[in-house]
Design a protein around this motif. Sequence first.
Motif, PDB file in Angstrom:
ATOM      1  N   PHE A 170      13.738  97.792  71.745  1.00 25.84           N
ATOM      2  CA  PHE A 170      13.038  96.574  72.134  1.00 25.84           C
ATOM      3  C   PHE A 170      11.516  96.644  71.998  1.00 25.84           C
ATOM      4  O   PHE A 170      10.859  95.615  71.974  1.00 25.84           O
ATOM      5  CB  PHE A 170      13.394  96.204  73.579  1.00 25.84           C
ATOM      6  CG  PHE A 170      14.856  95.904  73.752  1.00 25.84           C
ATOM      7  CD1 PHE A 170      15.396  94.735  73.266  1.00 25.84           C
ATOM      8  CD2 PHE A 170      15.684  96.810  74.385  1.00 25.84           C
ATOM      9  CE1 PHE A 170      16.749  94.460  73.412  1.00 25.84           C
ATOM     10  CE2 PHE A 170      17.037  96.548  74.541  1.00 25.84           C
ATOM     11  CZ  PHE A 170      17.573  95.371  74.054  1.00 25.84           C
ATOM     12  N   GLU A 171      10.950  97.825  71.922  1.00 27.12           N
ATOM     13  CA  GLU A 171       9.493  97.959  71.863  1.00 27.12           C
ATOM     14  C   GLU A 171       8.979  98.295  70.464  1.00 27.12           C
ATOM     15  O   GLU A 171       7.802  98.591  70.299  1.00 27.12           O
ATOM     16  CB  GLU A 171       9.018  99.017  72.868  1.00 27.12           C
ATOM     17  CG  GLU A 171       9.398  98.711  74.321  1.00 27.12           C
ATOM     18  CD  GLU A 171       8.910  97.344  74.814  1.00 27.12           C
ATOM     19  OE1 GLU A 171       7.758  96.966  74.495  1.00 27.12           O
ATOM     20  OE2 GLU A 171       9.688  96.651  75.502  1.00 27.12           O
TER      21      GLU A 171
ATOM     22  N   TYR B  50      13.142  95.223  64.833  1.00 29.26           N
ATOM     23  CA  TYR B  50      13.605  93.833  64.794  1.00 29.26           C
ATOM     24  C   TYR B  50      13.826  93.381  63.351  1.00 29.26           C
ATOM     25  O   TYR B  50      14.765  92.630  63.064  1.00 29.26           O
ATOM     26  CB  TYR B  50      12.612  92.913  65.499  1.00 29.26           C
ATOM     27  CG  TYR B  50      12.615  93.076  66.995  1.00 29.26           C
ATOM     28  CD1 TYR B  50      13.524  92.384  67.788  1.00 29.26           C
ATOM     29  CD2 TYR B  50      11.708  93.921  67.634  1.00 29.26           C
ATOM     30  CE1 TYR B  50      13.532  92.528  69.169  1.00 29.26           C
ATOM     31  CE2 TYR B  50      11.708  94.068  69.009  1.00 29.26           C
ATOM     32  CZ  TYR B  50      12.623  93.377  69.768  1.00 29.26           C
ATOM     33  OH  TYR B  50      12.635  93.526  71.140  1.00 29.26           O
TER      34      TYR B  50
ATOM     35  N   LEU C  14       5.184  91.629  68.540  1.00 27.12           N
ATOM     36  CA  LEU C  14       6.313  92.044  69.369  1.00 27.12           C
ATOM     37  C   LEU C  14       6.790  90.921  70.284  1.00 27.12           C
ATOM     38  O   LEU C  14       7.997  90.739  70.465  1.00 27.12           O
ATOM     39  CB  LEU C  14       5.937  93.290  70.190  1.00 27.12           C
ATOM     40  CG  LEU C  14       7.062  93.935  70.984  1.00 27.12           C
ATOM     41  CD1 LEU C  14       8.212  94.351  70.078  1.00 27.12           C
ATOM     42  CD2 LEU C  14       6.526  95.138  71.771  1.00 27.12           C
ATOM     43  N   THR C  15       5.879  90.141  70.835  1.00 23.08           N
ATOM     44  CA  THR C  15       6.287  89.056  71.735  1.00 23.08           C
ATOM     45  C   THR C  15       7.124  88.008  71.003  1.00 23.08           C
ATOM     46  O   THR C  15       8.072  87.470  71.572  1.00 23.08           O
ATOM     47  CB  THR C  15       5.061  88.379  72.402  1.00 23.08           C
ATOM     48  OG1 THR C  15       4.165  87.920  71.384  1.00 23.08           O
ATOM     49  CG2 THR C  15       4.349  89.321  73.341  1.00 23.08           C
TER      50      THR C  15
ATOM     51  N   CYS D 119       9.002  88.612  68.317  1.00 21.23           N
ATOM     52  CA  CYS D 119      10.290  89.277  68.062  1.00 21.23           C
ATOM     53  C   CYS D 119      11.182  89.223  69.300  1.00 21.23           C
ATOM     54  O   CYS D 119      12.364  88.887  69.202  1.00 21.23           O
ATOM     55  CB  CYS D 119      10.072  90.734  67.657  1.00 21.23           C
ATOM     56  SG  CYS D 119       9.253  90.965  66.081  1.00 21.23           S
ATOM     57  N   LYS D 120      10.604  89.546  70.441  1.00 20.63           N
ATOM     58  CA  LYS D 120      11.383  89.548  71.683  1.00 20.63           C
ATOM     59  C   LYS D 120      11.884  88.156  72.030  1.00 20.63           C
ATOM     60  O   LYS D 120      13.026  87.985  72.465  1.00 20.63           O
ATOM     61  CB  LYS D 120      10.540  90.110  72.835  1.00 20.63           C
ATOM     62  CG  LYS D 120      10.354  91.604  72.776  1.00 20.63           C
ATOM     63  CD  LYS D 120       9.536  92.086  73.965  1.00 20.63           C
ATOM     64  CE  LYS D 120       9.419  93.597  74.007  1.00 20.63           C
ATOM     65  NZ  LYS D 120       8.697  94.061  75.196  1.00 20.63           N
ATOM     66  N   LYS D 121      11.041  87.147  71.840  1.00 19.98           N
ATOM     67  CA  LYS D 121      11.450  85.771  72.141  1.00 19.98           C
ATOM     68  C   LYS D 121      12.583  85.340  71.205  1.00 19.98           C
ATOM     69  O   LYS D 121      13.573  84.750  71.647  1.00 19.98           O
ATOM     70  CB  LYS D 121      10.285  84.806  72.033  1.00 19.98           C
ATOM     71  CG  LYS D 121      10.702  83.373  72.360  1.00 19.98           C
ATOM     72  CD  LYS D 121       9.565  82.413  72.292  1.00 19.98           C
ATOM     73  CE  LYS D 121       9.915  80.991  72.630  1.00 19.98           C
ATOM     74  NZ  LYS D 121      11.268  80.549  72.620  1.00 19.98           N
TER      75      LYS D 121
ATOM     76  N   PHE E 153      14.693  87.269  69.688  1.00 26.71           N
ATOM     77  CA  PHE E 153      15.872  88.038  70.075  1.00 26.71           C
ATOM     78  C   PHE E 153      16.563  87.365  71.270  1.00 26.71           C
ATOM     79  O   PHE E 153      17.777  87.142  71.251  1.00 26.71           O
ATOM     80  CB  PHE E 153      15.478  89.473  70.432  1.00 26.71           C
ATOM     81  CG  PHE E 153      16.638  90.330  70.844  1.00 26.71           C
ATOM     82  CD1 PHE E 153      17.346  91.046  69.887  1.00 26.71           C
ATOM     83  CD2 PHE E 153      17.024  90.427  72.169  1.00 26.71           C
ATOM     84  CE1 PHE E 153      18.431  91.834  70.256  1.00 26.71           C
ATOM     85  CE2 PHE E 153      18.098  91.199  72.541  1.00 26.71           C
ATOM     86  CZ  PHE E 153      18.809  91.910  71.592  1.00 26.71           C
ATOM     87  N   LYS E 154      15.790  87.036  72.276  1.00 26.14           N
ATOM     88  CA  LYS E 154      16.345  86.396  73.476  1.00 26.14           C
ATOM     89  C   LYS E 154      16.978  85.051  73.127  1.00 26.14           C
ATOM     90  O   LYS E 154      18.097  84.753  73.558  1.00 26.14           O
ATOM     91  CB  LYS E 154      15.243  86.216  74.518  1.00 26.14           C
ATOM     92  CG  LYS E 154      15.704  85.536  75.782  1.00 26.14           C
ATOM     93  CD  LYS E 154      14.559  85.319  76.755  1.00 26.14           C
ATOM     94  CE  LYS E 154      15.038  84.525  77.949  1.00 26.14           C
ATOM     95  NZ  LYS E 154      13.937  84.092  78.797  1.00 26.14           N
TER      96      LYS E 154
END
Length: 153
Positions: A78-79, A84, A131-132, A134-136, A138-139
């Motif tokens: 995740f980091e 991703y 990264l933010t 990518c995380k969004k 992904f979610k």
Amino acid sequence: MKYLFLCTLLLFVSCKENEEKKSLALPESLKQELPAEESHESIDEEVTLNNGELWLANPETTEGINKMKARMNSFKDFEKVEAYSTLKKGLETDFTELFQKCTMKGDAHHQLHNYLYPIIDMFEGLESSELTVCKKSFKDLNLHLDTYSDYFG
């Protein structure tokens, strides 16, 4: 691999419907690869139920969605932005396979397209250098995949 995904995307947008729909905005590079009669494809804005009931999906489509969900569930980096992008490539392979094996027809097929279309944007977010983002993505993709059984059975 990217060519295979683009071909799948082109197949995705090639289905024609007679109803009025939201315009599908494709990049110019993709529009040039489409035959003229396929370059104007559009899609509805949301998935709907079949008169309050689930749409019947072919088993291969459901397996494809489950394969994508399993890939998402096994993701642990995740980091790491680079992870991703690798995830995206695997998901694109699953997505392409899903289209190749889909035998759905009519309204159920149209609703499947409505369901799958937002995934394309979520894939793009997975390839971001931020990264933010990518995380969004992904979610959002995880939540979206979890809604498949709300519309298809």
